[in-house]
Design an enzyme around this catalytic site. Structure first.
Site, mmCIF file in Angstrom:
data_model
loop_
_atom_site.group_PDB
_atom_site.id
_atom_site.type_symbol
_atom_site.label_atom_id
_atom_site.label_comp_id
_atom_site.label_asym_id
_atom_site.label_seq_id
_atom_site.Cartn_x
_atom_site.Cartn_y
_atom_site.Cartn_z
ATOM 1 N NE ARG A 71 -3.004 0.307 3.241
ATOM 2 C CZ ARG A 71 -2.452 0.608 4.437
ATOM 3 N NH1 ARG A 71 -1.917 1.791 4.635
ATOM 4 N NH2 ARG A 71 -2.454 -0.272 5.409
ATOM 5 C CE1 TYR A 124 -15.396 12.448 -14.561
ATOM 6 C CE2 TYR A 124 -13.957 12.288 -12.649
ATOM 7 C CZ TYR A 124 -14.932 11.751 -13.467
ATOM 8 O OH TYR A 124 -15.455 10.524 -13.178
ATOM 9 C CG ASP A 196 -6.791 16.502 -14.124
ATOM 10 O OD1 ASP A 196 -6.248 15.955 -15.101
ATOM 11 O OD2 ASP A 196 -7.733 15.974 -13.500
ATOM 12 C CE LYS A 221 -10.711 8.541 -18.243
ATOM 13 N NZ LYS A 221 -10.680 8.888 -16.876
HETATM 14 O O1 7XF Z 1 -10.532 8.081 -11.229
HETATM 15 P P1 7XF Z 1 -10.322 8.157 -12.709
HETATM 16 O O2 7XF Z 1 -9.103 7.403 -13.172
HETATM 17 O O3 7XF Z 1 -11.572 7.822 -13.491
HETATM 18 O O4 7XF Z 1 -9.944 9.685 -13.055
HETATM 19 C C1 7XF Z 1 -10.699 10.788 -12.637
HETATM 20 C C2 7XF Z 1 -10.470 11.912 -13.605
HETATM 21 C C3 7XF Z 1 -9.637 12.951 -13.219
HETATM 22 N N1 7XF Z 1 -9.389 13.991 -14.047
HETATM 23 C C4 7XF Z 1 -9.937 14.037 -15.271
HETATM 24 C C5 7XF Z 1 -9.635 15.215 -16.150
HETATM 25 C C6 7XF Z 1 -10.748 13.010 -15.706
HETATM 26 O O5 7XF Z 1 -11.261 13.088 -16.950
HETATM 27 C C7 7XF Z 1 -11.032 11.925 -14.868
HETATM 28 C C8 7XF Z 1 -11.913 10.800 -15.294
HETATM 29 N N2 7XF Z 1 -12.781 11.119 -16.328
HETATM 30 C C9 7XF Z 1 -13.539 10.093 -17.041
HETATM 31 C C10 7XF Z 1 -14.287 10.784 -18.191
HETATM 32 O O6 7XF Z 1 -14.358 12.030 -18.212
HETATM 33 O O7 7XF Z 1 -14.741 10.108 -19.087
HETATM 34 C C11 7XF Z 1 -14.421 9.334 -16.098
HETATM 35 C C12 7XF Z 1 -15.564 8.585 -16.594
HETATM 36 S S1 7XF Z 1 -17.047 8.878 -15.588
#
Ligand code: 7XF
Length: 412
Positions: A71, A124, A196, A221
């Site tokens: 962890r 987001y 971010d 992503k």
């Molecule tokens: O916890 P995750 O790996 O899903 O990441 C959270 C996150 C953080 N920053 C940005 C700019 C993000 O786009 C995301 C996740 N976004 C996806 C999307 O917009 O499609 C989540 C699907 S609901």
């Protein structure tokens, strides 16, 4: 655990003289250290056997090097972290179970009740919910400022402002924030700036080079690129990353990444430059094509010279990325009809994958906003978001084209 031995980008394979694409493949790993194995082994273990009771105790006390529980740290994650730090131009990185794991571990480590975080207008959906509904519940104040206008940030600072946080390009509406302008103002007020960088990836944009203190990714992503993992990353100075590891990750969230995920991420990162070049090239073509359709009313892509964000994006990014947002005549009903008429392009959240994905932010990724908040923060019910994938761009455009032909959307 000592800071200088864990996840610090400082060994012989971390040579800044290699180009980005070379470091994305080789950084921090020497096969000679692992019996010649071209790919690093996956240390699929939860715990580590100490040399003696004293040795394990010393590691817990931070007086001896080494891994003692996955962890907190693990050799496979350590390699990923060194490589990502190298690519971001950071001293150190930390891998987490998800992007939200990185965001929450970071902010839990840095704020106390009464502190204020200034955020941009667009975040987001779950980041917005974490701040507005999560941190706010514990007495942390969240203030929104339109960071596309840096002078508004200067005016917004209060005695309690601890952090300045933004996405660029922002999910979902592609606002681009001038990183150097915003981080410079944050520094003047002794606030920590956090960017971010999920949409850009370190191949297209390295916020630390523009003055950011911390950089966060949903590694789910572009860093992964294959839609097969959920993961997160945060990069910054060795001291801050160690604080986030030993408090935000270890005690507050427990959001540890699996060693298997770390391996898949390193596999994805090897092709990050190739993939991003293709995403950028195809998205530019798709954006131009959409812009020429009679049925579209607005296109949000910083690569278009008509975009309000074209110049700032060109200054701080080496390409405009693979994400496009657009609106159709006919509003939300037309948007949903259009998404349903596609054949090749999948209706799915997430982004940065080989497959082209399309979604409706108001009812999907940004559903955590209320209808009033969506109006306030510029996430229209008409907006469609497309993550342009790696398929042949002519097939992507042909699918969009047949969907326009098969549903009856009003022309301009
Ligand atoms: O916890 P995750 O790996 O899903 O990441 C959270 C996150 C953080 N920053 C940005 C700019 C993000 O786009 C995301 C996740 N976004 C996806 C999307 O917009 O499609 C989540 C699907 S609901």
């Amino acid at each position: 655990m000592k800071i200088d031995t864990i996840a610090k980008a400082s060994d012989k394979k971390t040579s800044q003289h290699y180009d980005f694409a070379t470091r994305a493949i080789h950084s921090s790993y020497d096969p000679a250290d692992e019996q010649g194995s071209l790919n690093p082994p996956i240390y699929m273990t939860s715990t580590f056997v100490g040399q003696s009771a004293e040795h394990v105790g010393d590691m817990f006390a931070g007086e001896s090097d080494g891994h003692f529980y996955s962890r907190i740290s693990n050799p496979t994650l350590d390699l990923l972290e060194r490589r990502v730090a190298d690519l971001e131009g950071a001293e150190a990185s930390l891998a987490t179970a998800s992007g939200m794991g990185a965001i929450s571990a970071t902010l839990w480590s840095l704020v106390s009740p009464g502190d204020e975080i200034i955020v941009d207008m667009t975040l987001y959906g779950c980041t917005f919910a974490f701040m507005r509904h999560g941190l706010a519940k514990f007495g942390v104040k969240i203030k929104h400022v339109d960071m596309t206008q840096p002078h508004l940030l200067r005016a917004a600072f209060s005695q309690d402002t601890k952090i300045v946080y933004f996405e660029t390009p922002a999910n979902p509406n592609m606002r681009v924030i001038d990183i150097a302008a915003i981080t410079q103002i944050a520094a003047e007020f002794d606030a920590i700036s956090i960017v971010d960088n999920t949409y850009g990836s370190p191949y297209l944009c390295r916020p630390i080079e523009h003055g950011a203190d911390l950089v966060i990714h949903s590694a789910t992503k572009y860093m992964s690129g294959h839609g097969d993992v959920v993961g997160g990353l945060v990069s910054g100075t060795a001291d801050t990353i160690q604080n986030i590891r030993l408090f935000g990750l270890k005690d507050m969230t427990g959001a540890a990444m699996s060693p298997m995920t770390a391996m898949l991420l390193m596999r994805g990162i090897k092709t990050l430059p190739l993939r991003m070049d293709r995403h950028c090239e195809s998205a530019m073509q798709v954006a131009h094509w959409l812009d020429n359709q009679d049925q579209t009313s607005a296109i949000y892509y910083p690569g278009l010279t008509t975009s309000a964000f074209h110049h700032v994006a060109a200054r701080q990014m080496s390409g405009f990325g693979g994400m496009i947002a657009f609106e159709l005549n006919g509003g939300k009903p037309a948007a949903l009809k259009f998404i349903n008429a596609l054949n090749l392009i999948h209706c799915a959240v997430s982004l940065g994958d080989a497959e082209t994905l399309i979604q409706h932010p108001a009812t999907m990724t940004h559903a955590a906003y209320s209808a009033e908040e969506r109006v306030q923060f510029g996430i229209s019910d008409d907006l469609i978001r497309i993550s342009v994938g790696l398929e042949s761009v002519s097939d992507i455009i042909a699918d969009l084209s047949q969907a326009f032909d098969n549903i009856n959307i009003a022309h301009k």
